[in-house]
Design a protein around this motif. Sequence first.
Motif, PDB file in Angstrom:
ATOM      1  N   ARG A 162     -12.137 -45.813  41.307  1.00 23.69           N
ATOM      2  CA  ARG A 162     -11.733 -44.708  42.183  1.00 23.69           C
ATOM      3  C   ARG A 162     -11.244 -43.485  41.405  1.00 23.69           C
ATOM      4  NH1 ARG A 162      -9.852 -49.445  44.486  1.00 23.69           N
ATOM      5  NH2 ARG A 162     -10.674 -49.935  46.562  1.00 23.69           N
ATOM      6  N   THR A 163     -11.129 -43.593  40.108  1.00 22.62           N
ATOM      7  CA  THR A 163     -10.595 -42.484  39.309  1.00 22.62           C
ATOM      8  C   THR A 163     -11.401 -41.212  39.528  1.00 22.62           C
ATOM      9  OG1 THR A 163      -9.697 -43.958  37.598  1.00 22.62           O
ATOM     10  CG2 THR A 163     -10.095 -41.663  36.984  1.00 22.62           C
ATOM     11  N   GLY A 164     -12.718 -41.309  39.441  1.00 21.16           N
ATOM     12  CA  GLY A 164     -13.558 -40.121  39.552  1.00 21.16           C
ATOM     13  C   GLY A 164     -13.559 -39.492  40.928  1.00 21.16           C
ATOM     14  N   ARG A 165     -13.196 -40.262  41.951  1.00 26.26           N
ATOM     15  CA  ARG A 165     -13.124 -39.723  43.309  1.00 26.26           C
ATOM     16  C   ARG A 165     -11.826 -38.972  43.557  1.00 26.26           C
ATOM     17  NH1 ARG A 165     -14.063 -45.207  46.419  1.00 26.26           N
ATOM     18  NH2 ARG A 165     -15.157 -46.217  44.717  1.00 26.26           N
ATOM     19  N   ARG A 166     -10.801 -39.297  42.807  1.00 21.16           N
ATOM     20  CA  ARG A 166      -9.479 -38.731  43.068  1.00 21.16           C
ATOM     21  C   ARG A 166      -9.002 -37.745  42.001  1.00 21.16           C
ATOM     22  NH1 ARG A 166      -5.867 -42.918  46.455  1.00 21.16           N
ATOM     23  NH2 ARG A 166      -7.569 -43.837  47.679  1.00 21.16           N
ATOM     24  N   TYR A 167      -9.583 -37.846  40.814  1.00 19.91           N
ATOM     25  CA  TYR A 167      -9.105 -37.004  39.713  1.00 19.91           C
ATOM     26  C   TYR A 167     -10.282 -36.463  38.897  1.00 19.91           C
ATOM     27  CZ  TYR A 167      -4.896 -39.633  40.834  1.00 19.91           C
ATOM     28  OH  TYR A 167      -3.858 -40.224  41.503  1.00 19.91           O
ATOM     29  N   ARG A 168     -10.126 -35.235  38.427  1.00 24.22           N
ATOM     30  CA  ARG A 168     -11.019 -34.710  37.403  1.00 24.22           C
ATOM     31  C   ARG A 168     -10.304 -34.894  36.069  1.00 24.22           C
ATOM     32  NH1 ARG A 168     -11.503 -29.787  38.939  1.00 24.22           N
ATOM     33  NH2 ARG A 168     -10.129 -28.789  37.421  1.00 24.22           N
ATOM     34  N   VAL A 169     -10.994 -35.547  35.133  1.00 28.57           N
ATOM     35  CA  VAL A 169     -10.386 -35.863  33.844  1.00 28.57           C
ATOM     36  C   VAL A 169     -11.201 -35.182  32.754  1.00 28.57           C
ATOM     37  CG1 VAL A 169      -9.589 -37.695  32.315  1.00 28.57           C
ATOM     38  CG2 VAL A 169      -9.690 -38.103  34.794  1.00 28.57           C
ATOM     39  N   ASP A 170     -10.682 -34.064  32.246  1.00 30.47           N
ATOM     40  CA  ASP A 170     -11.372 -33.283  31.213  1.00 30.47           C
ATOM     41  C   ASP A 170     -10.835 -33.677  29.842  1.00 30.47           C
ATOM     42  OD1 ASP A 170     -12.889 -31.734  33.073  1.00 30.47           O
ATOM     43  OD2 ASP A 170     -11.061 -30.599  33.509  1.00 30.47           O
ATOM     44  N   THR A 171     -11.304 -34.828  29.362  1.00 25.45           N
ATOM     45  CA  THR A 171     -10.814 -35.352  28.093  1.00 25.45           C
ATOM     46  C   THR A 171     -11.985 -35.743  27.211  1.00 25.45           C
ATOM     47  OG1 THR A 171      -9.457 -37.089  27.047  1.00 25.45           O
ATOM     48  CG2 THR A 171     -10.651 -37.683  29.053  1.00 25.45           C
ATOM     49  N   PRO A 172     -11.837 -35.611  25.896  1.00 26.59           N
ATOM     50  CA  PRO A 172     -12.892 -36.089  25.000  1.00 26.59           C
ATOM     51  C   PRO A 172     -12.940 -37.614  24.880  1.00 26.59           C
ATOM     52  CG  PRO A 172     -11.054 -35.250  23.720  1.00 26.59           C
ATOM     53  CD  PRO A 172     -10.759 -34.928  25.157  1.00 26.59           C
ATOM     54  N   LEU A 173     -11.908 -38.294  25.371  1.00 27.32           N
ATOM     55  CA  LEU A 173     -11.896 -39.750  25.294  1.00 27.32           C
ATOM     56  C   LEU A 173     -13.075 -40.340  26.062  1.00 27.32           C
ATOM     57  CD1 LEU A 173      -8.085 -40.366  25.883  1.00 27.32           C
ATOM     58  CD2 LEU A 173      -9.311 -40.629  23.721  1.00 27.32           C
ATOM     59  N   LYS A 174     -13.656 -41.392  25.546  1.00 26.26           N
ATOM     60  CA  LYS A 174     -14.785 -42.037  26.202  1.00 26.26           C
ATOM     61  C   LYS A 174     -14.297 -42.952  27.325  1.00 26.26           C
ATOM     62  CE  LYS A 174     -17.828 -42.046  22.172  1.00 26.26           C
ATOM     63  NZ  LYS A 174     -18.595 -42.867  21.200  1.00 26.26           N
ATOM     64  N   PRO A 175     -14.781 -42.766  28.562  1.00 22.94           N
ATOM     65  CA  PRO A 175     -14.314 -43.594  29.666  1.00 22.94           C
ATOM     66  C   PRO A 175     -14.974 -44.969  29.666  1.00 22.94           C
ATOM     67  CG  PRO A 175     -15.936 -42.028  30.456  1.00 22.94           C
ATOM     68  CD  PRO A 175     -15.705 -41.694  29.009  1.00 22.94           C
ATOM     69  N   ARG A 176     -14.192 -45.971  30.064  1.00 21.97           N
ATOM     70  CA  ARG A 176     -14.702 -47.319  30.230  1.00 21.97           C
ATOM     71  C   ARG A 176     -14.125 -47.894  31.530  1.00 21.97           C
ATOM     72  NH1 ARG A 176     -17.681 -45.705  27.064  1.00 21.97           N
ATOM     73  NH2 ARG A 176     -18.359 -46.602  25.062  1.00 21.97           N
ATOM     74  N   ILE A 177     -14.989 -48.478  32.359  1.00 19.89           N
ATOM     75  CA  ILE A 177     -14.575 -49.126  33.601  1.00 19.89           C
ATOM     76  C   ILE A 177     -14.926 -50.601  33.480  1.00 19.89           C
ATOM     77  CG2 ILE A 177     -14.856 -49.255  36.096  1.00 19.89           C
ATOM     78  CD1 ILE A 177     -15.705 -46.331  36.082  1.00 19.89           C
ATOM     79  N   LEU A 178     -13.916 -51.459  33.417  1.00 20.16           N
ATOM     80  CA  LEU A 178     -14.149 -52.889  33.233  1.00 20.16           C
ATOM     81  C   LEU A 178     -13.794 -53.721  34.454  1.00 20.16           C
ATOM     82  CD1 LEU A 178     -13.015 -53.342  29.524  1.00 20.16           C
ATOM     83  CD2 LEU A 178     -15.278 -52.843  30.434  1.00 20.16           C
ATOM     84  N   GLY A 179     -13.230 -53.101  35.506  1.00 21.67           N
ATOM     85  CA  GLY A 179     -13.092 -53.794  36.779  1.00 21.67           C
ATOM     86  C   GLY A 179     -11.830 -54.597  37.003  1.00 21.67           C
ATOM     87  N   SER A 180     -10.836 -54.448  36.145  1.00 23.88           N
ATOM     88  CA  SER A 180      -9.565 -55.150  36.315  1.00 23.88           C
ATOM     89  C   SER A 180      -8.440 -54.212  35.918  1.00 23.88           C
ATOM     90  CB  SER A 180      -9.518 -56.412  35.441  1.00 23.88           C
ATOM     91  OG  SER A 180      -8.191 -56.856  35.239  1.00 23.88           O
ATOM     92  N   ALA A 181      -7.561 -53.893  36.866  1.00 24.22           N
ATOM     93  CA  ALA A 181      -6.457 -52.972  36.579  1.00 24.22           C
ATOM     94  C   ALA A 181      -5.579 -53.502  35.459  1.00 24.22           C
ATOM     95  CB  ALA A 181      -5.635 -52.739  37.842  1.00 24.22           C
ATOM     96  N   ALA A 182      -5.244 -54.791  35.522  1.00 27.72           N
ATOM     97  CA  ALA A 182      -4.391 -55.363  34.486  1.00 27.72           C
ATOM     98  C   ALA A 182      -5.065 -55.287  33.123  1.00 27.72           C
ATOM     99  CB  ALA A 182      -4.046 -56.811  34.833  1.00 27.72           C
TER     100      ALA A 182
END
Length: 266
Positions: A162-182
């Motif tokens: 849901r990050t991309g739906r709620r926030y714009r993140v203008d960072t050079p860091l590479k995003p990773r979505i692994l499916g577990s908040a913890a």
Amino acid sequence: MMQNSSYAPYLDTALHLLDEATALIERLTGARIPTRKADGTLVTQTDQAVDELLAKRLGEIYPAHAVLSEERTTTYDPALRFTWVVDPIDGTTNFARGLPVWGTSIALLEWGVPVVGAVGFPSLHETFSASKGFGAALNRLPIATAGDRRVDSQHFIMCCTRTGRRYRVDTPLKPRILGSAAYHLLKVADGSALAAIEATPKIWDLAAALLILAEAGGVVQPLSGRRPFPVPARAGDFRTHSFPLLAAANPDILAAVSAQITEIGN
């Protein structure tokens, strides 16, 4: 509060119960078919069975303690000194669809503050743990957040779906979505990632992971609303309450990434 050394038996209990939960999950190999809950998230028979097991065992071992969990009792009673917070399977969609990033989370709150946390990811052979004031560990070996002080394109930021739906993140860091908040938060704790954004985490996603992160040297900033801990000294139902937050390896990374986030909506 008790002396920190007094938390060790509680951590031992949490780690032992993670083993019991893993054994149950291994026996329930055919119980991964998901159904949809009222809030739209998925649940399996395994989630419910592990939740029932942990609530039963904690009640037997500590009859004076409360248990707050995702699938059973979602209300907090501030009159009780100790409350266990359980997430039977964090990453249920991964679990149901055959991806290995899922785990069981167990935390102990004392007067609303996490003092013990243990999170096990059986398929990954990773168990994170901490007790307040005694540091954090992965598979019983000490861990610490990354020492980097600047963000760049050679490091990761963990994100939820849901990050991309709620926030714009203008960072050079590479995003990773692994499916577990913890797991996202714990990857900051062990130095794999510099930051993590969770848009809709619940208290059972956070109770153990945030303690482990803090003990590893990490820091957290709410993205809206209040911090999840300490839990307010009033009764409340956490079924629908989320705690959007940014976690980072250290204050410099937190400040840098925070400045790169803009809320865009729901």
